[in-house]
Design an enzyme around this catalytic site. Structure first.
Site, PDB file in Angstrom:
ATOM      1  N   ASP A 583       0.855  -1.335  -0.106  1.00 56.72           N
ATOM      2  CA  ASP A 583       0.138  -0.142   0.092  1.00 56.72           C
ATOM      3  C   ASP A 583       0.777   1.213  -0.046  1.00 56.72           C
ATOM      4  O   ASP A 583       1.425   1.797  -1.277  1.00 56.72           O
ATOM      5  CB  ASP A 583      -0.939  -0.053   1.079  1.00 56.72           C
ATOM      6  CG  ASP A 583      -1.981  -1.054   1.151  1.00 56.72           C
ATOM      7  OD1 ASP A 583      -2.921  -0.799   1.667  1.00 56.72           O
ATOM      8  OD2 ASP A 583      -1.729  -2.046   0.459  1.00 56.72           O
ATOM      9  N   GLU A 807      -3.418  -7.441  13.258  1.00 54.41           N
ATOM     10  CA  GLU A 807      -3.129  -7.325  11.734  1.00 54.41           C
ATOM     11  C   GLU A 807      -1.403  -6.723  11.713  1.00 54.41           C
ATOM     12  O   GLU A 807      -0.769  -7.194  10.763  1.00 54.41           O
ATOM     13  CB  GLU A 807      -3.981  -6.256  11.169  1.00 54.41           C
ATOM     14  CG  GLU A 807      -3.561  -5.960   9.559  1.00 54.41           C
ATOM     15  CD  GLU A 807      -4.367  -4.865   8.887  1.00 54.41           C
ATOM     16  OE1 GLU A 807      -4.596  -4.543   7.842  1.00 54.41           O
ATOM     17  OE2 GLU A 807      -5.175  -4.067  10.006  1.00 54.41           O
TER      18      GLU A 807
END
EC number: 3.2.1.106
Length: 837
Positions: A583, A807
């Site tokens: 990302d 995460e």
């Protein structure tokens, strides 16, 4: 992690319809008509011009039409799995499963039109008005921790859920038999989280069944609204019966008094089930146990009379729900019995309930423990009982997060000219199934391509057949060009969790080919069933790799560039590269066709190596002759150095049009805006020390005697750069982008946080070089031991403190960050504990 969203929110129905209209080629054509007569000469001239333009444009139109059609055409290679591979006839053990990972507890069949079952619950009287109804896993609903203690991926699971003062335990076990997937039973136990039950109000459990088409459910109701059973019939399940047994005290057969309500209506659409039940919880009832004071509760005012249910709608299906309200603690059992399983023998099988269910659950739990230790040997390696329990939970929650999805994705074709994809409408991909693990039940309950390769590294150690099933489904998504969409949003339930702007997948965007990691493991282990699978999968694996190699080719030979980078918008500090999976990891500040991306080249090198080995094993001489030289060229030290070694930085790096002189500065009323100072961007190596810099090491592309291995180990081990007490940080602490927001509303993601998937690759690489003779062998082995202790120790501490796998983890204090539970690639902590790379 290329998730395609920062915040999850429900998709407005109109937003979905708008996208679908576009996909079907709906309204949008404008037809301008001129008026007034023209001279003959002018008309002829205009006709010549129009004809010339038409002849020139027709070729481009045909090419565009051809590209658009191929984007949504399935690949012609033979499928890896037969069309009926999910049916009860072919895979009876897998037909029923916990394949709805986004709900706290539910099961369904692996079918395009499945029979679904689920659980909702509510604590009565804790808040004014309608009680909080728990159903779908949500980040912000205050439930947790929750996750599977045991789940074997096939026939058994036990999950614990904490909801305030309550502790719920959901268990299921399947019993094979017959021709339709066999029987199964649930047990739901609700207890106080702490001793003393006086403060806990009434609790309502809601057990439901949903059909997706015209099959009819036939309920039989006893006294006081209690369902005796629900019988039914479908083409895939034959005759069947559901029975909700009377409640008991936990671990006992003593019955408990319950109050019952029932509701039966047409299926409103799976994403609307929760809201429908909430809206119907609007009538007060009294719970009157013998010898106790009555208590009020909100219940469903439903009826089982057909005329009271409203129109069912053709093919709409049915929704039947039983509410049971009673005092904590208690247990309830919900039993599914298949007609063909019951008729399969000479005698009727006893119902899988009560003591028989208890015995089956305990037997499966003990078998799981024994198989787990035999597979991963954590006890033998000296890990503590708590760490062993963490490993079991990591595996179980990954397996319990496997879903079965069916539907059509939206695809934007590759029109051959970069940036032109916005000028065409998306199209619907053919309807397909997908059997896949998901990254997070609460935040990402759908399929992600690059995540799945890491998921299957864990799954295949436990059950290689599940990995073959998942890889076969993913390879079934190949389009005619060999492309697989990086995010799979199939079916109403998956689509309801994704904002409309992220529903469309672009056929020019790639993703790291991590599915080749479990493929490489299959080749290494050499299991005959795996090798037979790879023989069938080879044409599709080759087509997928060929698309990646060709479509992402860079500006010079043996260079590669991720297509689909964000443009240099004024609101972004550094344009993102979602297809890379990383990302907001800093790339060249000014995207251009001149870029060379190091991580992508390394992924292609890995793919060429794995496909070459596979082709050689299978005797595919032509493909081996094609890919062997490519693999050798991509792994050649001279080529890698020439394109990606940055002498001024002392590391491997991306290359592109770049300047470090970018900042986000306030500019009212726009907010934070990117300002580019001096020096202005120029073609150079990108100074962004972090995970990307390590990729030649991570994917083991360097010779153990390489002169570049030492410098990479230096930056890896330096706390000023990548080393932290909790694992390798994603971006060096010395980087100007470290910890920096990418926009006013976009917090840092891959800019310092510790991610388990890349740390696992690093551990595997250090273990690899620590076992190969060379000048860096001893150092690599020492770093492996220290990094493993840091990573495993921190995940264990955070699990102890929060009950969740996360995460990502902070490189500053180790705390869990991002979404939770995150039982996707963070479950790789199990393989790190087992030192299985």
């Amino acid at each position: 992690m290329a998730r395609g969203e920062r915040r999850r929110r429900a998709v407005p129905a109109e937003g979905v319809r708008t996208v679908e209209r576009a996909a079907r080629g709906g309204p949008g054509r404008r037809d301008g008509r001129g008026g007034g007569p023209r001279s003959t000469a002018g008309g002829v001239a205009l006709a010549v011009v129009v004809l010339s333009l038409a002849l020139g444009m027709s070729g481009r139109w045909v090419l565009a039409w051809h590209r658009a059609r191929r984007a949504v055409t399935l690949h012609s290679a033979p499928p890896v799995l037969p069309a009926d591979s999910s049916s009860p006839a072919v895979a009876p053990d897998l037909f029923w499963g916990t394949y709805r990972p986004h709900v706290y507890f539910g099961m369904k069949t692996r079918s395009p039109k499945p029979l679904l079952t689920g659980l909702m619950w509510a604590q009565q009287g804790t808040t004014p008005g309608t009680p909080k109804l728990r159903h779908t896993c949500e980040q912000g609903d205050g439930v947790g921790p929750y996750g599977w203690e045991f789940h074997d991926g096939l026939s058994f699971g036990r999950q614990h859920i904490q909801d305030g003062a309550l502790r719920l335990t959901t268990e299921f076990v399947k019993r094979p038999g017959g021709q339709h997937g066999g029987d199964w039973s649930w047990r739901v136990t609700v207890e106080p989280q702490a001793s003393g039950t006086s403060a806990i109000p009434l609790v309502s459990l809601f057990f439901y069944v949903v059909t997706d088409s015209n099959e009819v459910l036939i309920p039989e109701v006893g006294s006081k609204g209690q369902l005796k059973f629900i019988s039914g019939h479908t083409s895939e399940l034959g005759d069947f019966r559901f029975t909700l047994l009377p409640p008991t005290s936990p671990g006992d057969t003593a019955p408990k008094y319950g109050s019952y309500n029932v509701f039966w209506t047409s299926n409103p659409g799976l994403p609307l089930l929760t809201e429908m039940v909430k809206s119907r919880l609007n009538s007060w009832f009294q719970h009157r146990p013998p010898g106790a004071s009555p208590e009020r509760y909100l219940g469903l005012p439903g009826s089982l009379k057909w005329e009271d249910r409203g129109p069912s709608g053709q093919g709409q299906g049915q929704f039947l729900i039983q509410q049971v309200t009673l005092k904590v603690p208690f247990s309830l059992e919900f039993v599914f019995e298949s007609g063909s399983a019951q008729a399969g023998g000479n005698q009727v099988l006893p119902r899988l309930a009560g003591s028989l269910l208890t015995h089956a659950l305990e037997s499966h739990a003990e078998a799981f423990r024994e198989r787990f230790e035999k597979t991963f040997q954590l006890k033998e390696k000296g890990l503590s009982p708590g760490e062993q329990a963490l490993g079991q939970a990591a595996l179980s929650s990954l397996l319990g997060g496997i879903g079965y999805f069916y539907g059509q994705g939206l695809v934007l074709p590759d029109m051959g000219v970069e940036g032109s994809e916005q000028k065409v409408d998306p199209a619907l991909f053919p309807p397909l199934p997908l059997f896949t693990a998901v990254p997070s039940r609460s935040f990402f309950p759908r399929g992600f391509l690059w995540d799945e390769g890491f998921h299957q590294l864990v799954v295949q150690r436990w059950d290689p057949s599940l990995t073959r099933e998942a890889l076969g489904h993913w390879l079934g998504l190949l389009n005619a060009d060999g492309w697989i969409g990086r995010e799979q949003i199939l079916g109403d339930e998956a689509r309801a969790r994704v904002p409309p702007e992220f529903l469309v997948q672009r056929a020019v965007h790639a993703n790291p080919p991590t599915l080749l990691l479990p493929v490489a493991h299959m080749l290494e282990v050499g299991d005959p069933d795996d090798l037979a699978f790879l023989r069938k999968a080879f044409p599709r694996l080759h087509a997928w790799f060929s698309w990646l190699h060709q479509s992402q080719a860079g500006p010079v030979p043996l260079s590669y560039r991720w297509r689909g980078r964000d443009p240099a918008l004024p609101t972004l500090l550094n344009p993102k590269t979602l297809p890379s999976g990383l990302d907001d990891y800093p790339r060249a500040s000014h995207p251009s066709v001149t870029e060379r991306h190091l991580d992508l080249r390394c992924w292609v090198a890995l793919g060429a190596r794995v496909l070459t080995r596979l082709a050689e094993y299978l005797g595919e001489a032509e493909v081996a002759a094609e890919l062997g030289p490519l693999a050798a060229s991509l792994e050649a030290a001279e080529s890698l150095d020439e394109l990606h070694w940055a002498p001024e930085l002392g590391v491997f790096a991306d290359f592109g049009n770049h300047t470090k002189a970018v900042q986000l500065k306030p500019r009212p009323p726009q907010g934070l805006v990117r300002v580019v100072g001096r020096p202005q961007p120029r073609l150079q190596y990108v100074d962004a020390l972090g995970y990307v810099s390590l990729f030649p090491l991570l994917l083991r592309l360097l010779d153990p005697n390489s002169s570049r291995l030492g410098p990479l180990l230096d930056i890896l081990a330096d706390s000023r750069h990548l080393w932290s007490p909790f694992g390798l940080r994603s971006l060096a602490a010395s980087s100007s982008f470290y910890g920096q927001r990418n926009s006013e509303h976009d917090p840092p993601y891959w800019r310092g946080a510790v991610w388990l998937n890349v740390n696992y690759l690093a551990l595997g690489a250090l273990h690899h070089y620590g076992h190969l003779e060379g000048p860096h062998q001893a150092r690599a082995a020492k770093l492996h031991s220290e990094l493993r202790a840091n990573v495993v120790g921190n995940v264990w501490r955070q699990y102890q403190a929060t009950g969740f796998l996360w995460e990502q983890y902070s490189d500053r204090d180790g705390r869990g960050m991002g979404c939770r539970p995150f039982h996707g690639w963070t479950s790789l902590v199990l393989l790190a504990m087992a030192e299985d790379y």
